[in-house]
Design a protein around this motif. Sequence first.
Motif, PDB file in Angstrom:
ATOM      1  N   TRP A  30       0.950  -1.185  -0.006  1.00 27.85           N
ATOM      2  CA  TRP A  30       0.044   0.165  -0.065  1.00 27.85           C
ATOM      3  C   TRP A  30       0.778   1.178   0.111  1.00 27.85           C
ATOM      4  O   TRP A  30       1.997   1.187   0.751  1.00 27.85           O
ATOM      5  CB  TRP A  30      -1.064  -0.149   1.401  1.00 27.85           C
ATOM      6  N   SER A  31       0.665   2.169  -0.867  1.00 35.60           N
ATOM      7  CA  SER A  31       1.691   3.259  -0.911  1.00 35.60           C
ATOM      8  C   SER A  31       1.376   4.119   0.358  1.00 35.60           C
ATOM      9  O   SER A  31       0.410   4.257   0.956  1.00 35.60           O
ATOM     10  CB  SER A  31       1.094   4.097  -2.144  1.00 35.60           C
ATOM     11  N   PRO A  32       2.697   4.682   0.727  1.00 41.24           N
ATOM     12  CA  PRO A  32       2.529   5.769   2.082  1.00 41.24           C
ATOM     13  C   PRO A  32       1.639   6.763   2.000  1.00 41.24           C
ATOM     14  O   PRO A  32       1.012   7.146   2.865  1.00 41.24           O
ATOM     15  CB  PRO A  32       4.023   6.091   1.957  1.00 41.24           C
ATOM     16  N   ASP A  33       1.290   7.324   0.760  1.00 45.31           N
ATOM     17  CA  ASP A  33       0.115   8.482   0.720  1.00 45.31           C
ATOM     18  C   ASP A  33      -1.357   7.660   0.773  1.00 45.31           C
ATOM     19  O   ASP A  33      -2.125   8.629   0.408  1.00 45.31           O
ATOM     20  CB  ASP A  33       0.307   9.481  -0.543  1.00 45.31           C
ATOM     21  N   GLY A  34      -1.631   6.470   0.670  1.00 39.48           N
ATOM     22  CA  GLY A  34      -2.705   5.943   0.876  1.00 39.48           C
ATOM     23  C   GLY A  34      -3.600   5.495  -0.468  1.00 39.48           C
ATOM     24  O   GLY A  34      -4.551   4.915  -0.468  1.00 39.48           O
ATOM     25  N   LYS A  35      -3.011   6.092  -1.592  1.00 39.55           N
ATOM     26  CA  LYS A  35      -3.636   6.166  -2.821  1.00 39.55           C
ATOM     27  C   LYS A  35      -3.592   4.739  -3.783  1.00 39.55           C
ATOM     28  O   LYS A  35      -4.690   4.550  -4.290  1.00 39.55           O
ATOM     29  CB  LYS A  35      -3.101   7.384  -3.830  1.00 39.55           C
ATOM     30  N   TRP A  36      -2.669   4.278  -3.601  1.00 34.01           N
ATOM     31  CA  TRP A  36      -2.453   3.108  -4.565  1.00 34.01           C
ATOM     32  C   TRP A  36      -1.893   1.664  -3.740  1.00 34.01           C
ATOM     33  O   TRP A  36      -1.108   1.843  -2.854  1.00 34.01           O
ATOM     34  CB  TRP A  36      -1.369   3.490  -5.572  1.00 34.01           C
ATOM     35  N   ILE A  37      -2.295   0.865  -4.465  1.00 36.12           N
ATOM     36  CA  ILE A  37      -1.825  -0.537  -3.927  1.00 36.12           C
ATOM     37  C   ILE A  37      -0.887  -0.994  -5.285  1.00 36.12           C
ATOM     38  O   ILE A  37      -1.699  -1.308  -6.281  1.00 36.12           O
ATOM     39  CB  ILE A  37      -3.011  -1.476  -3.329  1.00 36.12           C
ATOM     40  N   VAL A  38       0.183  -1.402  -5.035  1.00 35.24           N
ATOM     41  CA  VAL A  38       1.016  -2.109  -5.921  1.00 35.24           C
ATOM     42  C   VAL A  38       1.220  -3.654  -5.840  1.00 35.24           C
ATOM     43  O   VAL A  38       1.321  -3.865  -4.619  1.00 35.24           O
ATOM     44  CB  VAL A  38       2.649  -1.469  -6.202  1.00 35.24           C
ATOM     45  N   PHE A  39       1.000  -4.337  -6.636  1.00 36.65           N
ATOM     46  CA  PHE A  39       1.050  -5.888  -6.504  1.00 36.65           C
ATOM     47  C   PHE A  39       1.676  -6.483  -7.587  1.00 36.65           C
ATOM     48  O   PHE A  39       1.968  -6.041  -8.785  1.00 36.65           O
ATOM     49  CB  PHE A  39      -0.283  -6.273  -6.259  1.00 36.65           C
ATOM     50  N   THR A  40       1.793  -7.934  -7.439  1.00 38.21           N
ATOM     51  CA  THR A  40       2.382  -8.529  -8.674  1.00 38.21           C
ATOM     52  C   THR A  40       1.049  -9.371  -9.245  1.00 38.21           C
ATOM     53  O   THR A  40       0.642 -10.168  -8.457  1.00 38.21           O
ATOM     54  CB  THR A  40       3.578  -9.680  -7.993  1.00 38.21           C
ATOM     55  N   SER A  41       1.146  -9.518 -10.575  1.00 38.78           N
ATOM     56  CA  SER A  41       0.117 -10.554 -10.955  1.00 38.78           C
ATOM     57  C   SER A  41       0.761 -11.680 -11.554  1.00 38.78           C
ATOM     58  O   SER A  41       1.874 -11.488 -12.056  1.00 38.78           O
ATOM     59  CB  SER A  41      -0.768  -9.845 -12.115  1.00 38.78           C
ATOM     60  N   MET A  42       0.187 -12.745 -11.349  1.00 35.10           N
ATOM     61  CA  MET A  42       0.547 -14.192 -11.677  1.00 35.10           C
ATOM     62  C   MET A  42      -0.287 -14.471 -12.917  1.00 35.10           C
ATOM     63  O   MET A  42      -1.169 -15.186 -12.703  1.00 35.10           O
ATOM     64  CB  MET A  42       0.639 -15.061 -10.574  1.00 35.10           C
ATOM     65  N   MET A  43       0.061 -14.230 -14.137  1.00 29.07           N
ATOM     66  CA  MET A  43      -0.617 -14.514 -15.391  1.00 29.07           C
ATOM     67  C   MET A  43       0.211 -15.160 -16.459  1.00 29.07           C
ATOM     68  O   MET A  43       0.718 -14.532 -17.525  1.00 29.07           O
ATOM     69  CB  MET A  43      -1.067 -13.434 -16.004  1.00 29.07           C
ATOM     70  N   GLY A  44       0.868 -16.353 -16.044  1.00 27.52           N
ATOM     71  CA  GLY A  44       2.030 -17.063 -16.956  1.00 27.52           C
ATOM     72  C   GLY A  44       3.329 -16.190 -16.503  1.00 27.52           C
ATOM     73  O   GLY A  44       4.308 -16.723 -15.855  1.00 27.52           O
ATOM     74  N   GLY A  45       3.468 -14.945 -16.804  1.00 32.93           N
ATOM     75  CA  GLY A  45       4.615 -14.257 -16.253  1.00 32.93           C
ATOM     76  C   GLY A  45       4.287 -13.512 -14.726  1.00 32.93           C
ATOM     77  O   GLY A  45       3.314 -13.934 -14.307  1.00 32.93           O
TER      78      GLY A  45
END
Lengths: 202, 392
Positions: B304-319
């Motif tokens: 979760w970003s420190p400014d609260g706006k975004w969540i970054v993540f990894t998607s597992m879709m083959g790669g």
Amino acid sequence: MKTARLVNLIVIAAILAVVGTGCRRGPGYVTPLPGKKPGAIKDIGSAEPLTGAEGTGGGITGTPVVGSEGIPATDSSIYDNWKQDAEVLKQYTVYFAYDSSAIQTAERSKLEAVAEYLKTHTSPRTAVKVEGHCDERGTEEYNRALGDRRALSAREEIVAAGIDPSRIITVSYGEDRPAVPQSTPEAWAKNRRAEFILLTEP
Amino acid sequence: MKSNLVIASITLSAFIGASVFGAANEITIEKGTTGPGKGKPTWVSISGISGEALQVLQFDLYVQGFNFTNAQAAQYLISGSVGGGFTGRAMDRITQKVQVSKTYSGSSLRRQVHAFSDDFVKSLDRDPIAQTKIAYKHETGPNSELVIADFDGAGASMATRDGSILAAPAWIPGKLAVYYVSYKLGNTAILRHDLANGARKTIARFGGSNISPAPSPDGSKVAMILSKDGWTDLYVADADGGSPRRLTKSKQDESSPCWSPDGNWICFAAKVNERRGLYKVSPAGGEVQRIRTEGILNPTEPDWSPDGKWIVFTSMMGGFEICVVPSEGGQAIQLVAGEDPSWAPNSRTIVFARRQGGRRVLSLLDVETKQYKDVARISGNSGSSSQPSWAR
């Protein structure tokens, strides 16, 4: 800002302290940097040694959740001093489908064989460590959780075959200990597994 | 908040530029050019700086969304010299405003340049990151250890020599301390490691797995994945591991918890009713809520970003793809190939792992522009670096 944190703040604060005067003097003012960063992590590499004796328990007493349907895990530290043998039960290594922790029908007889071994070997006392492993096609922490579920599935089957849960401990290695360290479908199939390490009382 | 300020300053300079050059349409060009993957780089020119100083400065700026051009095309003109301390000057080409003009002394040239790049970034009302630290897992052969390094990989040093597997380091906010998972004791244990004096404390060593520690923003709690009760579930405990409380009860996946910056939510990857996604739950317990990631399958490893706006993540879709989604859920944005992202304190740059051959390397990504660059490796090129955590 709430998210500005100490680690960078220490350094920034030290610099700001002199920058404040720097502004008045205008361009060209020399901003000295500390020779060693304040709060420097100078003792890196001197991590305390870990031993079983120091590490056990951590003074934690977990409260069991009422209504839990899983079989509560066994504290592995009970078996810290038991002899480990990775060969005796190696032939019973159980393999899994991609991204699954379900025991495949064809693998079930291996778990019954592990249970049988534990039933017939009780003196000296024996137990088993189930190691859950994954192929490399998941992210690391996803795989660590998947390996855990694989080990727990195998444990549940062995318990169902009549073994007391206290004789079965589990550990997940995720993708960190591949059986075949290659990136081929054959290698992946060999890496999605649960291995059984026999523990014998010394 | 911060990115609004940046937008404002860009628009302002575009406006001034328009009034000076009479090209009234220029203002609209800036519209719609911010947001993950959509931002345009801020163009700077650098003159008079070479060698290590240039290399350090370019790296610092590139991973914060700047790019390089000639003095006629740049928005900011940076000049400098090395000798008797690094001297750096940055000026807005259009307004002629001097952003920074300073000489630095002491420490190393590297640190002097980092201090200058931070001063420049701050002059643009952005949070600087060039003097922050990262922690990561470094694997050599079958074992892995904890490494602490500058954000650009320089000055890396091993903080452990356990000769076993170490995983999932997580920097405790505002402290010179990390949590991680160690296999040194046989099964997994979650340790707290004080980096100032090397002191370590076992905070979770239950039966089953003790993995994926995630400290709360105020450091008072830790979320983790445990299987002590028989299933792989999400728990939250006091910072020292005391009073663990079970937050999920499911035989299906739960992994990789992280916290909202206000501490009100723990976000994690899970499978609920056969549906894999990002979910959140209050650390006090209660209903698990889905965070929609439209257009993306199998999200994992949220941060979760420190400014609260975004969540970054990894998607597992083959790669494996680094993606971001608004923290309330919605359309996910795919950024670059990679995994296990961790936000910098600026809520704009992330550190992540890229697979390269049979190993992983760490890279820094400017989320706005999708510019990324690998960090320096520890001790040459051997081994695999992964699971980075940015100190914030």
